[in-house]
Design a protein around this motif. Structure first.
Motif, PDB file in Angstrom:
ATOM      1  N   GLU A   1       0.846  -1.191   0.000  1.00 53.57           N
ATOM      2  CA  GLU A   1       0.000   0.000   0.000  1.00 53.57           C
ATOM      3  C   GLU A   1       0.887   1.248   0.000  1.00 53.57           C
ATOM      4  O   GLU A   1       1.178   1.803   1.065  1.00 53.57           O
ATOM      5  CB  GLU A   1      -0.919   0.000   1.224  1.00 53.57           C
ATOM      6  N   PRO A   2       1.361   1.687  -1.159  1.00 51.64           N
ATOM      7  CA  PRO A   2       2.240   2.864  -1.234  1.00 51.64           C
ATOM      8  C   PRO A   2       1.562   4.101  -0.647  1.00 51.64           C
ATOM      9  O   PRO A   2       0.356   4.303  -0.785  1.00 51.64           O
ATOM     10  CB  PRO A   2       2.476   3.035  -2.742  1.00 51.64           C
ATOM     11  N   ALA A   3       2.377   4.922   0.042  1.00 54.82           N
ATOM     12  CA  ALA A   3       1.865   6.149   0.651  1.00 54.82           C
ATOM     13  C   ALA A   3       2.530   7.350  -0.017  1.00 54.82           C
ATOM     14  O   ALA A   3       3.705   7.289  -0.391  1.00 54.82           O
ATOM     15  CB  ALA A   3       2.165   6.151   2.144  1.00 54.82           C
ATOM     16  N   PRO A   4       1.799   8.457  -0.186  1.00 50.17           N
ATOM     17  CA  PRO A   4       2.392   9.655  -0.797  1.00 50.17           C
ATOM     18  C   PRO A   4       3.460  10.266   0.115  1.00 50.17           C
ATOM     19  O   PRO A   4       3.337  10.242   1.342  1.00 50.17           O
ATOM     20  CB  PRO A   4       1.189  10.594  -0.972  1.00 50.17           C
ATOM     21  N   VAL A   5       4.505  10.795  -0.513  1.00 52.22           N
ATOM     22  CA  VAL A   5       5.621  11.375   0.240  1.00 52.22           C
ATOM     23  C   VAL A   5       5.984  12.722  -0.382  1.00 52.22           C
ATOM     24  O   VAL A   5       6.094  12.840  -1.609  1.00 52.22           O
ATOM     25  CB  VAL A   5       6.858  10.438   0.209  1.00 52.22           C
ATOM     26  N   MET A   6       6.173  13.757   0.477  1.00 53.31           N
ATOM     27  CA  MET A   6       6.682  15.051   0.019  1.00 53.31           C
ATOM     28  C   MET A   6       8.210  14.948  -0.020  1.00 53.31           C
ATOM     29  O   MET A   6       8.900  15.071   0.999  1.00 53.31           O
ATOM     30  CB  MET A   6       6.231  16.169   0.960  1.00 53.31           C
ATOM     31  N   ALA A   7       8.738  14.670  -1.211  1.00 54.42           N
ATOM     32  CA  ALA A   7      10.151  14.318  -1.345  1.00 54.42           C
ATOM     33  C   ALA A   7      11.091  15.471  -0.995  1.00 54.42           C
ATOM     34  O   ALA A   7      12.200  15.239  -0.503  1.00 54.42           O
ATOM     35  CB  ALA A   7      10.423  13.838  -2.765  1.00 54.42           C
ATOM     36  N   GLY A   8      10.674  16.721  -1.234  1.00 52.23           N
ATOM     37  CA  GLY A   8      11.538  17.875  -0.940  1.00 52.23           C
ATOM     38  C   GLY A   8      11.882  17.980   0.539  1.00 52.23           C
ATOM     39  O   GLY A   8      13.071  17.962   0.918  1.00 52.23           O
ATOM     40  N   PRO A   9      10.875  18.115   1.414  1.00 49.49           N
ATOM     41  CA  PRO A   9      11.164  18.145   2.852  1.00 49.49           C
ATOM     42  C   PRO A   9      11.855  16.869   3.342  1.00 49.49           C
ATOM     43  O   PRO A   9      12.719  16.923   4.221  1.00 49.49           O
ATOM     44  CB  PRO A   9       9.772  18.294   3.472  1.00 49.49           C
ATOM     45  N   MET A  10      11.484  15.735   2.747  1.00 56.97           N
ATOM     46  CA  MET A  10      12.121  14.476   3.137  1.00 56.97           C
ATOM     47  C   MET A  10      13.628  14.532   2.849  1.00 56.97           C
ATOM     48  O   MET A  10      14.449  14.101   3.669  1.00 56.97           O
ATOM     49  CB  MET A  10      11.488  13.320   2.363  1.00 56.97           C
ATOM     50  N   LEU A  11      13.994  15.092   1.690  1.00 57.50           N
ATOM     51  CA  LEU A  11      15.400  15.200   1.326  1.00 57.50           C
ATOM     52  C   LEU A  11      16.145  16.120   2.290  1.00 57.50           C
ATOM     53  O   LEU A  11      17.265  15.814   2.726  1.00 57.50           O
ATOM     54  CB  LEU A  11      15.514  15.737  -0.107  1.00 57.50           C
TER      55      LEU A  11
END
Length: 313
Positions: free
Chosen positions: A129-139
């Motif tokens: 069950e893939p979940a959406p991720v905000m990649a910018g803040p995560m990086l």
């Protein structure tokens, strides 16, 4: 009664006789101070990571924050172990409390293995069950984590690496560092492709890299607790070597075991060769074992000529 003696090597390389305090190796203040610094860094970054994960909607970062909290708990356990291990030996515990460090190292290794199981389980769920991720803040948070973990690893790497307790903390930090690298790679991949499955897949890869180190830490700790023969020592070869020393006619009943991660002990029976001084044999045997196998506490019993053969019957 057959003469019996023991010999130890202190940190200056001199021999000395019986007593209690020399049985307990020193827990260095430097190692404890390094652990305190890393504990503060780890706990502080865990809070930053948890907030960053919540704002970015990243379950991976929140989960890794839990990972960091568990590492902080392991470091706290190690610091408590240092405090207990520093207590002096007494008449009830003549070797002191050094094995508390071994227990803490074992707990750290076991905790790493359990953490790997949890990470892989979570990764499987996220693949399903893939979940959406905000990649910018995560990086951003992952880069901060990498810098923190590099600093923490540098601090611990400068300590005494023969300390299993510190080594356990170091492996925790290396696991965190690899996790940060994986998070950075996943964030960049998600930014470029939008493929959120990169996050759990890289988590599994990092977990597999940690397993080997964690298993070695656990197995080394178990060896110490089982009082196994020190690594690199063959009992039969060592006993034959003792029997070939000047003044020693026979050697037998040789036992060697590991007391802590940096200390080993041996006991042996010897008989004097014709014309040899029996009182000189304990020092000869202890010096040879120290030189050949770094055994720092040796008990030698001198039996009369033929005594070993009689004991075998």
């Amino acid at each position: 009664m057959a003469p019996e003696a023991h010999s130890d090597k202190n940190e200056h390389g001199h021999s000395h006789d019986d007593g209690h305090d020399h049985h307990a190796p020193v827990v260095t203040v430097d190692n404890a101070r390094r652990m305190k610094w890393v504990f503060g860094l780890t706990l502080g970054y865990a809070a930053v990571q948890a907030v960053g994960g919540w704002l970015a909607g990243s379950l991976a970062l929140i989960a890794d924050a839990g990972h960091m909290v568990s590492d902080a708990a392991a470091l706290l356990l190690a610091l408590v172990a240092y405090r207990i291990a520093a207590k002096p030996a007494d008449k009830h515990r003549t070797y002191g409390f050094q094995r508390v460090r071994v227990l803490a190292a074992l707990a750290n290794g076991a905790g790493l293995l359990l953490l790997v199981v949890w990470i892989i389980w979570e990764a499987i769920q996220r693949i399903r069950e893939p979940a959406p991720v905000m990649a910018g803040p995560m990086l951003t948070v992952a880069v901060i984590g990498l810098l923190v973990n590099v600093l923490a690893a540098f601090i611990l790497a400068k300590g005494q690496r023969n300390d299993g307790n510190l080594r356990g903390a170091y492996l925790h930090i290396i696991g965190d560092l690899l996790g940060s690298v994986g998070a950075i790679a996943a964030a960049i991949g998600i930014l470029l492709t939008g493929w959120t499955l990169l996050d759990p897949l890289l988590s599994v890869l990092v977990s597999l890299l940690v397993v080997r180190s964690a298993w070695k830490l656990v197995s080394d700790s178990v060896r110490v607790l089982l009082q196994a023969v020190p690594q690199g020592l063959d009992i039969e070869v060592a006993q034959a070597g003792l029997a070939s020393l000047p003044g020693i006619a026979e050697a037998g009943h040789f036992h060697a075991w590991t007391l802590t991660d940096d200390s080993s002990i041996a006991s042996v029976h010897v008989t004097p060769a014709p014309g040899a001084d029996p009182l000189a044999l304990p020092g000869i045997a202890a010096a040879w074992l120290q030189e050949q196998y770094s055994i720092d506490h040796v008990t030698v019993q001198v039996d009369p000529p033929g005594g070993l053969r009689l004991e075998k019957h």
